[in-house]
Scaffold this active site. Structure first.
Site, mmCIF file in Angstrom:
data_model
loop_
_atom_site.group_PDB
_atom_site.id
_atom_site.type_symbol
_atom_site.label_atom_id
_atom_site.label_comp_id
_atom_site.label_asym_id
_atom_site.label_seq_id
_atom_site.Cartn_x
_atom_site.Cartn_y
_atom_site.Cartn_z
ATOM 1 N N ALA A 14 0.828 -1.215 0.000
ATOM 2 C CA ALA A 14 0.000 0.000 0.000
ATOM 3 C C ALA A 14 0.861 1.262 0.000
ATOM 4 C CB ALA A 14 -0.925 0.008 1.214
ATOM 5 N N THR A 102 15.577 0.450 1.718
ATOM 6 C CA THR A 102 16.873 1.056 2.039
ATOM 7 C C THR A 102 16.954 1.333 3.541
ATOM 8 O OG1 THR A 102 16.113 3.307 1.635
ATOM 9 C CG2 THR A 102 17.042 2.120 -0.253
ATOM 10 N N ALA A 124 19.230 -4.135 -4.046
ATOM 11 C CA ALA A 124 19.759 -2.946 -4.728
ATOM 12 C C ALA A 124 19.165 -1.696 -4.101
ATOM 13 C CB ALA A 124 19.418 -2.987 -6.214
ATOM 14 N N PRO A 125 20.003 -0.727 -3.732
ATOM 15 C CA PRO A 125 19.475 0.512 -3.165
ATOM 16 C C PRO A 125 18.767 1.349 -4.225
ATOM 17 C CG PRO A 125 21.838 0.718 -3.505
ATOM 18 C CD PRO A 125 21.473 -0.722 -3.813
ATOM 19 N N ASN A 126 18.996 0.999 -5.480
ATOM 20 C CA ASN A 126 18.352 1.726 -6.570
ATOM 21 C C ASN A 126 18.199 0.768 -7.739
ATOM 22 O OD1 ASN A 126 17.872 3.449 -8.883
ATOM 23 N ND2 ASN A 126 18.333 5.135 -7.499
ATOM 24 N N HIS A 157 15.940 14.112 -2.172
ATOM 25 C CA HIS A 157 14.726 13.295 -2.196
ATOM 26 C C HIS A 157 13.556 14.069 -1.609
ATOM 27 C CE1 HIS A 157 17.411 9.844 -2.886
ATOM 28 N NE2 HIS A 157 16.349 9.276 -3.421
ATOM 29 N N LYS A 161 10.972 11.064 2.851
ATOM 30 C CA LYS A 161 11.962 9.975 2.914
ATOM 31 C C LYS A 161 12.509 9.846 4.336
ATOM 32 C CE LYS A 161 15.997 7.986 0.707
ATOM 33 N NZ LYS A 161 15.417 6.638 0.670
HETATM 34 P P1 NAD Z 1 6.236 4.187 1.866
HETATM 35 O O1 NAD Z 1 6.358 4.641 3.277
HETATM 36 O O2 NAD Z 1 5.315 4.920 0.955
HETATM 37 O O3 NAD Z 1 5.798 2.645 1.831
HETATM 38 C C1 NAD Z 1 6.310 1.668 2.682
HETATM 39 C C2 NAD Z 1 5.172 0.697 2.990
HETATM 40 O O4 NAD Z 1 5.700 -0.395 3.754
HETATM 41 C C3 NAD Z 1 4.066 1.363 3.845
HETATM 42 O O5 NAD Z 1 2.800 1.172 3.215
HETATM 43 C C4 NAD Z 1 4.166 0.640 5.163
HETATM 44 O O6 NAD Z 1 2.895 0.464 5.801
HETATM 45 C C5 NAD Z 1 4.751 -0.706 4.735
HETATM 46 N N1 NAD Z 1 5.343 -1.406 5.867
HETATM 47 C C6 NAD Z 1 6.042 -0.875 6.917
HETATM 48 N N2 NAD Z 1 6.349 -1.846 7.788
HETATM 49 C C7 NAD Z 1 5.858 -2.999 7.281
HETATM 50 C C8 NAD Z 1 5.851 -4.337 7.741
HETATM 51 N N3 NAD Z 1 6.396 -4.662 8.937
HETATM 52 N N4 NAD Z 1 5.281 -5.295 6.973
HETATM 53 C C9 NAD Z 1 4.700 -4.967 5.798
HETATM 54 N N5 NAD Z 1 4.652 -3.688 5.315
HETATM 55 C C10 NAD Z 1 5.224 -2.733 6.051
HETATM 56 O O7 NAD Z 1 7.707 4.169 1.303
HETATM 57 P P2 NAD Z 1 8.193 4.043 -0.231
HETATM 58 O O8 NAD Z 1 8.493 5.395 -0.776
HETATM 59 O O9 NAD Z 1 7.272 3.133 -0.987
HETATM 60 O O10 NAD Z 1 9.607 3.320 -0.004
HETATM 61 C C11 NAD Z 1 9.700 2.046 0.608
HETATM 62 C C12 NAD Z 1 11.160 1.662 0.732
HETATM 63 O O11 NAD Z 1 11.732 1.492 -0.571
HETATM 64 C C13 NAD Z 1 12.043 2.716 1.429
HETATM 65 O O12 NAD Z 1 13.047 2.048 2.171
HETATM 66 C C14 NAD Z 1 12.653 3.475 0.262
HETATM 67 O O13 NAD Z 1 13.846 4.134 0.588
HETATM 68 C C15 NAD Z 1 12.881 2.339 -0.694
HETATM 69 N N6 NAD Z 1 13.025 2.704 -2.107
HETATM 70 C C16 NAD Z 1 13.939 1.994 -2.817
HETATM 71 C C17 NAD Z 1 14.092 2.222 -4.173
HETATM 72 C C18 NAD Z 1 15.023 1.345 -4.973
HETATM 73 O O14 NAD Z 1 15.135 1.516 -6.195
HETATM 74 N N7 NAD Z 1 15.694 0.371 -4.333
HETATM 75 C C19 NAD Z 1 13.315 3.215 -4.807
HETATM 76 C C20 NAD Z 1 12.376 3.934 -4.042
HETATM 77 C C21 NAD Z 1 12.236 3.653 -2.687
#
Ligand code: NAD
Length: 267
Positions: A14, A102, A124-126, A157, A161
């Site tokens: 979500a 991340t 991957a961090p990205n 960002h 974040k």
């Molecule tokens: P967000 O806060 O919009 O979404 C994170 C979701 O994870 C939330 O809906 C939250 O309820 C859920 N969550 C939290 N704890 C949980 C649990 N214990 N079990 C199940 N779900 C849980 O954040 P976002 O912008 O979607 O980013 C999510 C992560 O991905 C962050 O760590 C962000 O830095 C990372 N990210 C990585 C990349 C990449 O390319 N690797 C790109 C964008 C974001």
């Protein structure tokens, strides 16, 4: 006869990334979304994941658990504490795992290495192609210019974040450090104060948190009289989502082990 689609679970379904993963997985004929996972106390538990993602019903409710049917691959974009839990579940149930979350610690990387003895894991961090090419060329540039050139990384960002500096900024720093045989001890974060004169070999890392910025990273290489800047700008989250879905399809065919996007791309 066409191959069976790869069954997929998304953790953080979500969230900002999760909703786009649900939406774009639906458009991909190689993938079949079988589980949309969220934390148990999420207010939308039980609601259709497609509706949350703005698609209309897709018959996959938001749930805190995996269904009885074990998926081939699980994609995690949630939070470090949740990543740890799902890594352990994936290891027990032999599910390949794509980790986009991340803010991971050294101890998390050790856990991922251990799990990779039993399952295929791509962390991957990205997930964008452009950033992974940037990692490669930043390492090459650092090696060519050496310590005579000051190196600084600036990332930006959106205001929501949680972790800083971004995993991508650290990935970029790691690529430069590896190319120069240095450790993270060379990194200097967010200078502040009266005694901040740069030392030869320092690599500065700085984070901006501004509005709706999707993600920008610049590596600066500067000396007396010139400056080289390598910049990547993500204009839309779907670049990470498409990379993660491509990684899921690729990882389903790999042996147990730890992989990076560079392995998938053959960089
Ligand atoms: P967000 O806060 O919009 O979404 C994170 C979701 O994870 C939330 O809906 C939250 O309820 C859920 N969550 C939290 N704890 C949980 C649990 N214990 N079990 C199940 N779900 C849980 O954040 P976002 O912008 O979607 O980013 C999510 C992560 O991905 C962050 O760590 C962000 O830095 C990372 N990210 C990585 C990349 C990449 O390319 N690797 C790109 C964008 C974001």
């Amino acid at each position: 006869m066409p191959a069976e689609p790869i069954s997929l679970a998304v953790v953080g379904a979500a969230g900002r990334m999760g909703q786009r993963l649900v939406a774009l997985a639906k458009e991909d004929a190689n993938l079949k979304l079988v589980a949309a996972i969220e934390r148990a106390e999420h207010p939308q538990i039980g609601k259709d994941a497609g509706e949350i993602a703005g698609l209309g019903s897709i018959g996959v409710p938001l749930s805190a658990d995996l269904p009885a049917q074990t998926p081939n691959v699980l994609i995690d974009f949630s939070a470090p504490v949740s990543m740890r839990n799902w890594l352990s579940v994936c290891r027990q149930r032999k599910i390949a795992m794509v980790i986009g979350t991340t803010g991971l610690h050294e101890s998390d990387h050790a856990l991922i290495d251990k799990a990779a003895a039993d399952i295929a894991v791509l962390q991957a961090p990205n997930m964008s192609l452009g950033v992974n090419v940037l990692f490669k060329i930043a390492g090459m540039v650092a090696q060519m210019l050496g310590d005579d050139y000051d190196k600084e990384i600036v990332e930006g960002h959106h205001r929501f974040k949680k972790d800083a500096p971004s995993g991508t900024a650290l990935g970029l720093a790691d690529a430069i450090l590896k190319a120069m045989n240095k450790s993270r001890d060379a990194l200097v974060y967010d200078r502040h104060g009266d005694d901040c004169v740069r030392k030869r070999g320092d690599i500065g890392v700085h984070a901006l948190r501004i509005g709706d910025e999707v993600g920008r990273h610049t590596a600066y290489f500067a000396s007396q009289g010139e400056r080289l800047e390598l910049t990547h700008v993500a204009t839309n989250r779907d670049t990470f989502v498409r990379g993660a879905l491509r990684a899921a399809t690729w990882l389903a065919g790999q042996k147990p082990g730890r992989y990076a996007i560079a392995d998938m791309l053959g960089l």
